[in-house]
Design an enzyme around this catalytic site. Structure first.
Site, PDB file in Angstrom:
ATOM      1  N   ASP A  24       0.807  -1.215   0.000  1.00 48.00           N
ATOM      2  CA  ASP A  24       0.000   0.000   0.000  1.00 48.00           C
ATOM      3  C   ASP A  24       0.845   1.273   0.000  1.00 48.00           C
ATOM      4  O   ASP A  24       0.352   2.340   0.343  1.00 48.00           O
ATOM      5  CB  ASP A  24      -0.967   0.005   1.184  1.00 48.00           C
ATOM      6  CG  ASP A  24      -2.122   0.976   0.997  1.00 48.00           C
ATOM      7  OD1 ASP A  24      -2.550   1.180  -0.152  1.00 48.00           O
ATOM      8  OD2 ASP A  24      -2.597   1.554   1.994  1.00 48.00           O
ATOM      9  N   ASP A  53      -3.307  -3.914  -5.317  1.00 42.85           N
ATOM     10  CA  ASP A  53      -2.585  -2.643  -5.469  1.00 42.85           C
ATOM     11  C   ASP A  53      -1.111  -2.817  -5.816  1.00 42.85           C
ATOM     12  O   ASP A  53      -0.422  -1.823  -6.044  1.00 42.85           O
ATOM     13  CB  ASP A  53      -2.678  -1.772  -4.205  1.00 42.85           C
ATOM     14  CG  ASP A  53      -4.083  -1.273  -3.927  1.00 42.85           C
ATOM     15  OD1 ASP A  53      -4.911  -1.291  -4.859  1.00 42.85           O
ATOM     16  OD2 ASP A  53      -4.350  -0.875  -2.786  1.00 42.85           O
ATOM     17  N   ASP A  69     -11.902   0.871   5.338  1.00 40.76           N
ATOM     18  CA  ASP A  69     -10.808   1.184   4.430  1.00 40.76           C
ATOM     19  C   ASP A  69      -9.620   1.849   5.118  1.00 40.76           C
ATOM     20  O   ASP A  69      -8.540   1.917   4.550  1.00 40.76           O
ATOM     21  CB  ASP A  69     -11.294   2.113   3.315  1.00 40.76           C
ATOM     22  CG  ASP A  69     -12.272   1.425   2.392  1.00 40.76           C
ATOM     23  OD1 ASP A  69     -12.027   0.264   2.047  1.00 40.76           O
ATOM     24  OD2 ASP A  69     -13.282   2.043   2.029  1.00 40.76           O
TER      25      ASP A  69
END
Length: 449
Positions: free
Chosen positions: A112, A150, A300
């Site tokens: 991330d 991601d 999130d």
């Protein structure tokens, strides 16, 4: 590749070969449709909350509309000693039920890009050891592996050498998983339809070894409509075919795309809805499954800790109605993400800049912050017809931007500039960002064309 990375890759290849696999020579089964029922795990965060709160006014709705459905099992803790048994327990449960397990592998180094779900393996050597453990628990039947959300679409924090090393790590991971279980379906990260272009994403997928995978996934933890994702996926498939990689398929996360689209964070947005229920019966030869990769109700990392189950979010997703309660008795859970920073909800900080003649203005609002970072939304407005815009500002001491959505970031020295994406050049528009450092009050300069 550095000599050090060559060493861990050689060790990984030797380890799998010793176990009876041939990593570098592995050839995936021809990508195609998956048939069968997806596995609904009994012990999930939402199931635990339902069991612990039988008298809550939200329980019946959350049980019938969310807990009743199969969702992916996230592997987000890089524990080398227990990962094999965790995977085997989950996969064996699915096999015993005659259903298809879905695992999301989320432990790549520098996960991330230091954002709200930061963490992962301390280095790529340990990452490959962890992958070997996962591979050892996959069994021999059909299993779906969502490999590293991601990891390919988000590379803004990586140098060119780090991108190459990550691509090699993903390619080796794919081959390791396929060698251990040829019936495993492994899918790589393709972001979503409002992020990178299909051509760019296809190029990234090729570099990360999609030729050894069964395809790619889109829309994980996001809100874009299924029709948009299907169209985007077909464009990627066309670009892959043109690059010499044919027969790859798509899976789509539909866990939260039944309502409004927009920025990536759904912690405080009541316009989100659950999307189509998980199924392998997509009716589309290019789409292998609609999955709930991001379990509905898990945060999130904006208003709540990333990965924690929040019944208020689950209820809103299931009904489209704001949470009728003001408190909850649910225990704190931390799946899928276990290493997220603690977030707070500060009083929003905004700054505007409207220089004469630029044709637009921008307002930055800090929406959440934590020790060492913050998240912000930027609203761009203007008068007249525009086809593009750009917002620039000077980064403060110690600040760096790790992620931008709904725009394209470039940095030059201490100056950051975000330009519109291909689809949102007209005003008004918004974009968001995650940054390291302390939130400040920068002077924004906006120009429109």
């Amino acid at each position: 590749m550095s000599p050090r990375n060559k060493g861990w890759l050689a060790a990984a290849v030797a380890a799998v070969a010793a176990a009876g696999g041939t990593v570098l020579g592995a050839v995936p089964a021809e990508a195609g449709s998956i048939s069968g029922t997806l596995y609904r795990e009994a012990d999930t965060a939402v199931a635990r909350w339902v069991a612990a709160n039988p008298n809550d006014s939200r329980t019946a709705v959350i049980q019938s509309r969310i807990a009743s459905q199969p969702a992916s099992h996230w592997l987000a803790t890089v524990n080398l000693s227990t990962i094999g048994s965790e995977v085997a327990t989950y996969v064996n449960g699915a096999n015993a039920a005659g259903q298809i397990p879905v695992l999301t592998v989320y432990g790549i180094t520098n996960r991330d890009c230091g954002g709200a779900s930061s963490g992962g393996a301390p280095d790529l050597g340990q990452y490959q050891t962890w992958i070997n453990g996962i591979a050892g628990g996959l069994g021999t039947r059909t299993a779906v592996v969502i490999l590293e959300p991601d990891s390919i679409a988000l590379q803004t924090c990586l140098s060119s050498g780090e991108i190459t090393a990550r691509d090699q790590a993903l390619s080796t991971a794919t081959r390791t998983l396929k060698a251990a279980n040829p019936n495993a379906r492994v899918y790589l990260d393709a972001g979503h339809s409002t992020w990178n272009s299909a051509a760019d994403q296809a190029s990234r997928l090729v570099a990360a070894g999609v030729a050894d995978a069964d395809g790619f996934y889109t829309n994980v933890s996001n809100f874009n409509a299924t029709s948009s994702e299907v169209s985007y996926g077909r464009s990627i498939i066309s670009a892959l075919t043109a690059a010499g990689v044919s027969g790859r398929h798509q899976v789509i996360d539909t866990s939260r795309n039944g309502g409004a689209a927009g920025d990536w964070c759904g912690d405080d947005n009541t316009d989100r809805r659950i999307g189509q229920y998980p199924t392998t019966a997509t009716g589309d030869a290019d789409v292998d499954a609609y999955l709930w990769v991001k379990p509905p109700g898990e945060a999130d990392g904006c208003a709540y800790t990333a990965g924690s189950f929040q019944p208020s979010l689950a209820y809103s997703l299931a009904t489209g109605v704001a949470d009728p309660t003001t408190s909850t008795t649910s225990p704190t859970t931390t799946s899928p993400t276990t290493t997220s920073p603690t977030t707070t909800s500060p009083t929003p900080t905004a700054t505007t800049s409207s220089p004469a003649g630029t044709g637009c203005s921008a307002v930055l609002t800090v929406t959440s912050s934590w020790s060492g970072g913050f998240q912000a939304d930027v609203a761009v407005t203007g008068s007249g017809s525009t086809t593009g815009w750009a917002v620039s500002w000077t980064l403060g001491s110690g600040q760096s931007i790790s992620q931008v959505w709904n725009g394209t970031l470039t940095t030059s020295g201490s100056t950051a500039t975000v330009r519109n994406a291909s689809w949102n050049g007209a005003l008004p528009a918004t974009f968001g960002l995650i940054a390291a450092g302390t939130a400040g009050t920068p002077v924004l300069t906006c120009t429109a064309s």
